[in-house]
Design an enzyme around this catalytic site. Structure first.
Site, PDB file in Angstrom:
ATOM      1  N   LYS A   1       0.873  -1.189   0.000  1.00  0.00           N
ATOM      2  CA  LYS A   1       0.000   0.000   0.000  1.00  0.00           C
ATOM      3  C   LYS A   1       0.893   1.215   0.000  1.00  0.00           C
ATOM      4  CE  LYS A   1      -4.453   0.961   0.257  1.00  0.00           C
ATOM      5  NZ  LYS A   1      -5.602   0.112  -0.061  1.00  0.00           N
TER       6      LYS A   1
ATOM      7  N   ASP B   1      -7.055   4.183  -4.417  1.00  0.00           N
ATOM      8  CA  ASP B   1      -7.720   4.059  -3.118  1.00  0.00           C
ATOM      9  C   ASP B   1      -8.338   5.444  -2.861  1.00  0.00           C
ATOM     10  OD1 ASP B   1      -7.883   2.068  -0.655  1.00  0.00           O
ATOM     11  OD2 ASP B   1      -7.457   4.001   0.245  1.00  0.00           O
TER      12      ASP B   1
END
Ligand code: NDP
Ligand code: 2IT
Length: 455
Positions: free
Chosen positions: A128, A168
Site C-alpha cells: 500500500k 484508493d
C-alpha cells in the site's frame, strides 16, 4: 505459552517497536486473535516466527514530494510505499492521497491487503502507499504536477513483476492516468505497472465498478446462507466515492433500496431511495464537478442533509433503521455506539466496502449478535481481484469483455465466501466470517513463507 499469551506478547512487542501507529496495532490485533485458533494446531508457524515476520514490512519507502502550486508556491508532501509481503506474488495494493495519511495508516492497509489478496485466489502479494497530499480543491494541473513528482521517486521501486499500485481514497482514474503517463515516460516502457488504467490504455472492464459490485455480491452470498436475497432490503451506504457509487448501482439492480450516502462533511438521508437518476446525478457531482454531498439535499427535496456533529460520540448515518449496511468511506467509521444503534434497529447484514471501517468493539458486537458480518478483507476484495484480472489481461496483451470480467468477479467472490464459511467451520467458529477470512487468507501466505525459508 498458550495462544492468548503468545498474542499478548506479540502485541506488546509490536506496540513497543511501532509506537504511535494505532490503526496498525488494531489491524494486527484482530488477525492475531483469529490466529490463536490456528497456532494451537500448527506449531510450525510459531517455530518459524511467521507472525513476527508477517507483521514486519519487507520494505518501507518514504520520500519527499516537492511540487509547485498554480500560484507558483513550493509545496512539500510526504510519499510512501509499504512493500509488506511478496510470498505469493508481486506487491499489490492501492495508493491513498488524503491529508490523514501517515505511516501507521498505510501499514494497517498494507497488512490487510496481504490477507485480502491471498483470499482472491490470484497470485498477488500485499502493499500500500500514498501521500498526505489532499486532492480536494486542487486544479487538474496541480494534481498532475503532484502525481508526476510522486512518480519520479516511486518508479524506482515498482514494476509489473515487482510492485503494482492502484487507486484508493483520493486516487481514481484521473490520478492513475497522470501516474501512468509519468512512469511510461521515465521507464520508456508500456507495461501494466498500475491497475485501474483507462479503458483505451490497458485498463480492465469492470475495474471501476469492482469493489462496490463485489461488496454487494458478497452480501448476496451471505444472505443466501439464510435463504434470503437483497430484494426489498433497505440499505445504508456511507461515502459517496468509487466504492459507494457502485455499491448503490448494484443494490439497485438487485432490487434493494439505498437511503443514505455521505462524505466527510455529513450524510444525506433519502427515505424515497436513491434511484438510477439520482445516482447518475451523484456520479456527476462527485466525479466531474467534485462537489459536496450536501448538494444532494438541495436538489432532491425528499432528502435531508445531516452535517457531521463535531463532538458527537457516534455517526448519525448508522442511527437510521435499515436491513443492510455497506460502510464505504474510511477506517473506524462504525464504533461501538454505532454498532449498537445498527443492532437496535434490526440490522441483518454488514458488508464492508471500506478497509477496517468497524472498531474492534463494534466487530465483537456484530459477532455476538450473529448477524451476517462480512469484514473488509473478504467483502471488498472484488476491487483488487479485478486488478489481478487487469494484470492477467495486460500480460496476455488482450482484453476480456464486460461479461467475462463480471463473471470472473462473481466466481471469485463466491469462492472467497465459500472459503470463509469452510475455514470458520473447520476451526470451530461457524458463521464467523472474521475468523474465516483471517485464517483462510493467512494459511496460504504462511505456507508459502515456510516453503521459501527464512527470508
Ligand atoms: P474515494 O476517494 O472515491 O471516496 C472516499 C469517500 O469516503 C468520499 O466520499 C470521502 O469524502 C469519504 N471519506 C474519506 N475519508 C473520510 C474520512 N476521514 N471521514 C469521512 N469520510 C471520508 O475512495 P474509495 O471509494 O475508493 O474508497 C473508500 C473506502 O474503500 C476506503 O476505505 C478504501 O480503502 C476502500 N477500498 C477501496 C477500493 C477501491 O478499489 N477503490 C478497494 C477496496 C477498498 P470526502 O470527499 O469528504 O473526503
Ligand atoms: O484496498 C484495496 O484493496 C484497494 N484499494 C485496491 C487495490 C488494488 O490493487 O486494486
Amino acid at each position: 505459552m498458550n495462544g492468548k499469551e503468545y498474542v499478548a506478547k506479540l502485541m506488546s512487542d509490536l506496540k513497543a517497536k511501532n509506537p504511535a501507529e494505532p490503526e496498525f496495532h488494531q489491524a494486527v490485533q484482530e488477525v492475531a486473535e483469529s490466529l490463536t485458533l490456528v497456532l494451537a494446531r500448527h506449531p510450525e508457524y510459531v517455530h518459524a516466527k511467521i507472525l513476527e515476520r508477517i507483521t514486519e514490512p519487507e520494505r518501507v519507502v518514504m520520500f519527499r514530494v516537492p511540487w509547485t502550486d498554480d500560484a507558483g508556491r513550493v509545496q512539500i508532501n510526504r510519499g510512501f510505499r509499504i512493500e509488506m509481503n511478496s510470498a505469493i506474488g508481486p506487491y499489490k495494493g492501492g495508493l491513498r492521497f488524503h491529508p490523514s495519511v501517515n505511516l501507521g495508516i498505510l501499514k494497517f492497509l498494507a497488512f490487510e491487503q496481504v490477507f485480502k489478496n491471498s483470499l482472491t485466489t490470484l497470485p498477488m502479494g500485499g502493499g500500500k502507499g500514498g501521500s498526505d497530499f489532499d486532492p480536494k480543491g486542487k486544479s487538474d494541473a496541480e494534481v498532475m504536477r503532484f502525481c508526476q513528482s510522486f512518480m519520479i521517486e516511486l518508479q524506482r521501486h515498482i514494476g509489473p513483476n515487482t510492485d503494482v499500485p492502484a487507486g484508493d481514497i483520493g486516487v481514481g482514474g484521473r490520478e492513475i492516468g497522470f501516474l501512468f503517463g509519468q512512469y511510461k515516460r521515465i521507464a520508456n516502457e508500456f507495461t501494466g505497472v498500475l491497475t485501474g488504467k483507462g479503458m483505451n490504455w490497458g485498463g480492465s472492464r469492470i475495474r471501476p465498478e469492482a469493489t462496490g459490485y463485489g461488496a454487494v455480491y458478497f452480501a448476496r452470498e451471505m444472505l443466501a446462507t439464510r435463504g434470503q436475497s437483497l430484494e426489498g432490503k433497505i440499505c445504508l451506504v456511507s461515502g459517496s466515492g468509487n466504492v459507494a457509487q457502485y455499491s448503490v448501482e448494484k443494490l439497485l439492480e438487485f432490487g434493494a433500496k439505498t437511503v443514505t450516502l455521505s462524505d466527510s462533511s455529513g450524510h444525506i438521508y433519502d427515505p424515497d431511495g436513491i434511484d438510477r437518476e439520482k445516482l447518475e446525478w451523484v456520479m456527476e457531482l462527485k466525479n466531474v464537478r467534485r462537489g459536496r454531498i450536501s448538494e444532494y439535499a438541495e436538489t432532491f427535496k425528499s432528502a435531508t442533509f445531516v452535517p457531521v456533529a463535531a463532538a458527537a460520540d457516534h455517526n448519525a448515518l448508522w442511527a437510521h433503521k435499515a436491513d443492510c449496511a455497506f460502510p464505504s468511506a474510511t477506517q473506524n467509521e462504525i464504533n461501538g455506539t454505532d454498532a449498537r444503534n445498527l443492532l437496535e434497529h434490526g440490522i441483518e447484514v454488514v458488508a464492508e466496502g471500506a478497509n477496517m471501517p468497524t472498531t474492534i468493539d463494534g466487530v465483537n458486537m456484530f459477532l455476538e449478535a450473529r448477524i451476517l458480518y462480512g469484514p473488509g478483507k473478504a467483502a471488498n476484495a472484488g476491487g483488487v481481484a479485478v486488478s489481478g484480472l487487469e494484470m492477467a489481461q495486460n500480460s496476455m496483451r488482450f482484453g476480456w469483455t464486460r461479461e467475462e470480467v463480471d463473471h470472473r468477479l462473481q466466481v471469485i467472490i463466491r469462492d472467497i465466501h465459500q472459503a470463509c464459511v469452510e475455514v470458520a467451520d473447520r476451526f470451530g467458529t461457524p458463521g464467523n466470517y472474521v475468523n474465516g477470512a483471517n485464517i483462510a487468507g493467512f494459511l496460504k501466505v504462511a505456507d508459502a513463507m515456510l516453503d521459501q525459508g527464512v527470508v
